[in-house]
Design a protein around this motif. Structure first.
Motif, PDB file in Angstrom:
ATOM      1  N   PHE A  51     -19.313  31.246   8.935  1.00 13.77           N
ATOM      2  CA  PHE A  51     -18.158  32.117   8.718  1.00 13.77           C
ATOM      3  C   PHE A  51     -18.252  32.893   7.403  1.00 13.77           C
ATOM      4  O   PHE A  51     -17.283  33.530   6.987  1.00 13.77           O
ATOM      5  N   ILE A  52     -19.403  32.842   6.752  1.00 12.01           N
ATOM      6  CA  ILE A  52     -19.490  33.305   5.373  1.00 12.01           C
ATOM      7  C   ILE A  52     -19.185  34.796   5.225  1.00 12.01           C
ATOM      8  O   ILE A  52     -18.667  35.234   4.192  1.00 12.01           O
ATOM      9  N   SER A  53     -19.467  35.578   6.259  1.00 13.07           N
ATOM     10  CA  SER A  53     -19.224  37.016   6.173  1.00 13.07           C
ATOM     11  C   SER A  53     -17.783  37.404   6.524  1.00 13.07           C
ATOM     12  O   SER A  53     -17.432  38.587   6.456  1.00 13.07           O
ATOM     13  N   LEU A  54     -16.964  36.412   6.904  1.00 14.22           N
ATOM     14  CA  LEU A  54     -15.554  36.686   7.220  1.00 14.22           C
ATOM     15  C   LEU A  54     -14.652  36.568   5.989  1.00 14.22           C
ATOM     16  O   LEU A  54     -13.550  37.120   5.976  1.00 14.22           O
ATOM     17  N   HIS A  55     -15.102  35.838   4.966  1.00 15.84           N
ATOM     18  CA  HIS A  55     -14.208  35.510   3.858  1.00 15.84           C
ATOM     19  C   HIS A  55     -13.681  36.750   3.137  1.00 15.84           C
ATOM     20  O   HIS A  55     -12.471  36.868   2.900  1.00 15.84           O
ATOM     21  N   SER A 289     -21.960  34.402  18.860  1.00 16.40           N
ATOM     22  CA  SER A 289     -21.463  34.198  17.494  1.00 16.40           C
ATOM     23  C   SER A 289     -20.928  35.497  16.913  1.00 16.40           C
ATOM     24  O   SER A 289     -21.543  36.092  16.023  1.00 16.40           O
ATOM     25  N   PRO A 290     -19.779  35.972  17.387  1.00 16.67           N
ATOM     26  CA  PRO A 290     -19.234  37.220  16.839  1.00 16.67           C
ATOM     27  C   PRO A 290     -18.968  37.135  15.350  1.00 16.67           C
ATOM     28  O   PRO A 290     -19.012  38.148  14.650  1.00 16.67           O
ATOM     29  N   ASN A 291     -18.703  35.924  14.844  1.00 17.34           N
ATOM     30  CA  ASN A 291     -18.488  35.733  13.409  1.00 17.34           C
ATOM     31  C   ASN A 291     -19.724  36.108  12.596  1.00 17.34           C
ATOM     32  O   ASN A 291     -19.612  36.560  11.452  1.00 17.34           O
ATOM     33  N   GLU A 297     -15.756  43.396  12.442  1.00 13.84           N
ATOM     34  CA  GLU A 297     -14.912  43.585  13.622  1.00 13.84           C
ATOM     35  C   GLU A 297     -14.181  42.284  13.973  1.00 13.84           C
ATOM     36  O   GLU A 297     -13.017  42.308  14.379  1.00 13.84           O
ATOM     37  N   THR A 298     -14.877  41.164  13.806  1.00 12.02           N
ATOM     38  CA  THR A 298     -14.257  39.868  14.098  1.00 12.02           C
ATOM     39  C   THR A 298     -13.126  39.582  13.121  1.00 12.02           C
ATOM     40  O   THR A 298     -12.039  39.133  13.514  1.00 12.02           O
ATOM     41  N   ALA A 299     -13.355  39.828  11.835  1.00 16.15           N
ATOM     42  CA  ALA A 299     -12.311  39.618  10.829  1.00 16.15           C
ATOM     43  C   ALA A 299     -11.108  40.517  11.097  1.00 16.15           C
ATOM     44  O   ALA A 299      -9.954  40.083  10.961  1.00 16.15           O
ATOM     45  N   GLU A 300     -11.357  41.728  11.483  1.00 15.27           N
ATOM     46  CA  GLU A 300     -10.257  42.652  11.782  1.00 15.27           C
ATOM     47  C   GLU A 300      -9.417  42.141  12.944  1.00 15.27           C
ATOM     48  O   GLU A 300      -8.179  42.190  12.904  1.00 15.27           O
ATOM     49  N   PHE A 305      -4.367  39.596  14.792  1.00 17.94           N
ATOM     50  CA  PHE A 305      -3.667  38.568  15.567  1.00 17.94           C
ATOM     51  C   PHE A 305      -2.745  37.759  14.677  1.00 17.94           C
ATOM     52  O   PHE A 305      -1.583  37.517  15.009  1.00 17.94           O
ATOM     53  N   TRP A 306      -3.242  37.316  13.530  1.00 19.61           N
ATOM     54  CA  TRP A 306      -2.406  36.528  12.620  1.00 19.61           C
ATOM     55  C   TRP A 306      -1.204  37.334  12.119  1.00 19.61           C
ATOM     56  O   TRP A 306      -0.114  36.783  11.958  1.00 19.61           O
ATOM     57  N   ASP A 307      -1.405  38.611  11.876  1.00 20.45           N
ATOM     58  CA  ASP A 307      -0.284  39.460  11.447  1.00 20.45           C
ATOM     59  C   ASP A 307       0.811  39.475  12.503  1.00 20.45           C
ATOM     60  O   ASP A 307       2.014  39.464  12.178  1.00 20.45           O
TER      61      ASP A 307
END
Length: 310
Positions: A51-55, A289-291, A297-300, A305-307
Motif C-alpha cells: 500500500f506504500i504508494s497510497l499513503h 493489485s490495483p493498489n 486512481e485507487t487512492a482517488e 468512497f470514504w468522503d
C-alpha cells in the motif's frame, strides 16, 4: 507475488511497531485523521509495503492511513510451525486489537504507543473510534471476518480484489502446489524454486514491473512464517460464501478491483457487489493489485468512497 514500487516509506510516513493487546505489529502510518483513519490489510505473500504508494495521496485527501503486516507476515512476529494462530477468527481478533490501539477507545494502556491518540471517554462506536477497513485479496477475507465479529468498530469496508468465497480453480492449483512445497522444503529453497519456475512475464506482469530488487523481495519472503502461508493458502481454497452474513450487517461496503483478475474473476466481484448493495469501482489498467498497479486512481476511488460515507 506482489511487487510494490519501493519498500521505503514516503515523505511524512513512518514505520514503527504498533503495540496491541494481542502483540506487536509492524506498520507504516501516514497522514492525520482529519477525515478519519483507514487500516489497510495486505494479501497472501504480501506485506504493508503493498500500500506504500497510497499513503501520500490519501494523506493529501485528509485521511490517516495505517498499513499493517498481519501476524506472521514479513516484519510482524508469529509462530513458524503452528497454524492455529492463523485461523481467520484469530486474525480477525488481531484486527480488532489493532483498531483498539489506533483509536485508544478501549485500551488505556496503549496511549504511549506511537501514533496513538489521547484516551477519551467517547463510546466505542463514536466516529473517532471507528476506522475505514481495507483488505486486499486474502486481507479482504480477514477484514470481512473482523467486521462480522464486531461491525460497530468500523465506518466502512473496502474489499479490494477480494471475492465472495474460495479463489478460482486455477489459482487453487497454484496455492496447493505452494502449500505442498512448503510442507517439505525450507523457505530459502522454496524461494529459489519460485524464481526458477516463474516465467519473466509472470514475475513482472503485463503492467509496470514495480520493485526489481530481488534481495529485498527475498528478505520479505523469508520473513513470512511458513505456517502462516500454509494456513492462509488453505483458507483461500476453502473459504465459504459469507456474503449474506455481511449484507445483514448493513455497513457501507466498497468492492474495488482492477479490470482483469484471475484470482476472483470480475463477474464474481460484480455479483458480490450487487448482493451487498455495495459501491463498485473498477480501476482501468489494473489487475489483481490495483493498489500497486494504479495507486493514484485507487487512492482517488478510496477517498471518494470514504468522503461519501462520512
Amino acid at each position: 507475488m506482489s511487487r510494490p514500487a519501493t519498500f521505503v516509506p514516503p515523505s511524512g510516513a513512518r514505520a514503527y511497531r504498533l503495540a496491541t493487546a494481542r502483540g506487536e505489529f509492524a506498520v507504516i502510518e501516514a497522514g492525520s485523521p482529519d477525515k478519519g483513519t483507514a487500516l489497510l490489510l495486505p494479501g497472501f505473500t504480501g506485506s504493508k509495503e503493498d500500500f506504500i504508494s497510497l499513503h501520500e495521496p490519501l494523506a493529501a485527501a485528509g485521511y490517516r492511513t495505517v498499513a499493517v503486516d498481519g501476524r506472521g507476515q514479513y516484519e510482524s512476529p508469529g509462530p513458524r510451525d503452528d497454524e492455529t494462530p492463523y485461523a481467520l477468527g484469530e486474525l480477525a481478533q488481531d484486527v480488532l486489537a489493532q483498531v483498539d490501539a489506533l483509536t485508544d477507545s478501549r485500551a488505556g494502556s496503549l496511549t504511549d504507543s506511537p501514533g496513538a491518540s489521547s484516551l477519551t471517554d467517547s463510546p466505542a462506536d463514536a466516529p473517532e473510534n471507528r476506522v475505514h477497513l481495507v483488505g486486499h485479496s486474502f486481507g479482504g477475507l480477514v477484514a470481512r471476518s473482523a467486521v462480522l465479529l464486531d461491525p460497530a468498530r468500523f465506518r466502512s469496508l473496502t474489499l479490494m480484489a477480494s471475492g465472495p468465497a474460495e479463489i478460482s480453480p486455477s489459482q487453487q492449483q497454484r496455492v496447493k502446489l505452494l502449500r505442498d512445497v512448503l510442507a517439505v522444503m525450507d523457505m530459502g529453497r522454496v524461494w529459489e524454486a519460485i524464481q526458477a519456475l516463474e516465467p519473466p512475464e509472470d514475475a513482472a506482469g503485463e503492467l509496470d514491473a514495480g520493485l526489481d530488487d530481488e534481495d529485498i523481495l527475498k528478505r520479505r519472503w523469508l520473513g513470512n512464517s511458513p505456517a502462516q502461508l500454509i494456513a492462509a493458502g488453505r483458507q483461500l481454497c476453502e473459504e465459504p460464501d459469507r456474503v449474506a452474513e455481511l449484507a445483514a450487517v448493513r455497513l457501507p461496503v466498497h468492492v474495488l478491483s482492477g479490470e482483469r483478475d484471475d484470482t476472483w474473476p470480475l463477474p464474481l466481484l460484480d455479483d458480490m457487489a450487487v448482493r451487498l448493495d455495495a459501491h463498485r469501482t473498477i480501476v482501468h489498467g489494473a489487475e489483481h493489485s490495483p493498489n500497486s498497479d494504479r495507486p493514484l486512481e485507487t487512492a482517488e476511488a478510496l477517498a471518494a468512497f470514504w468522503d461519501r460515507v462520512g
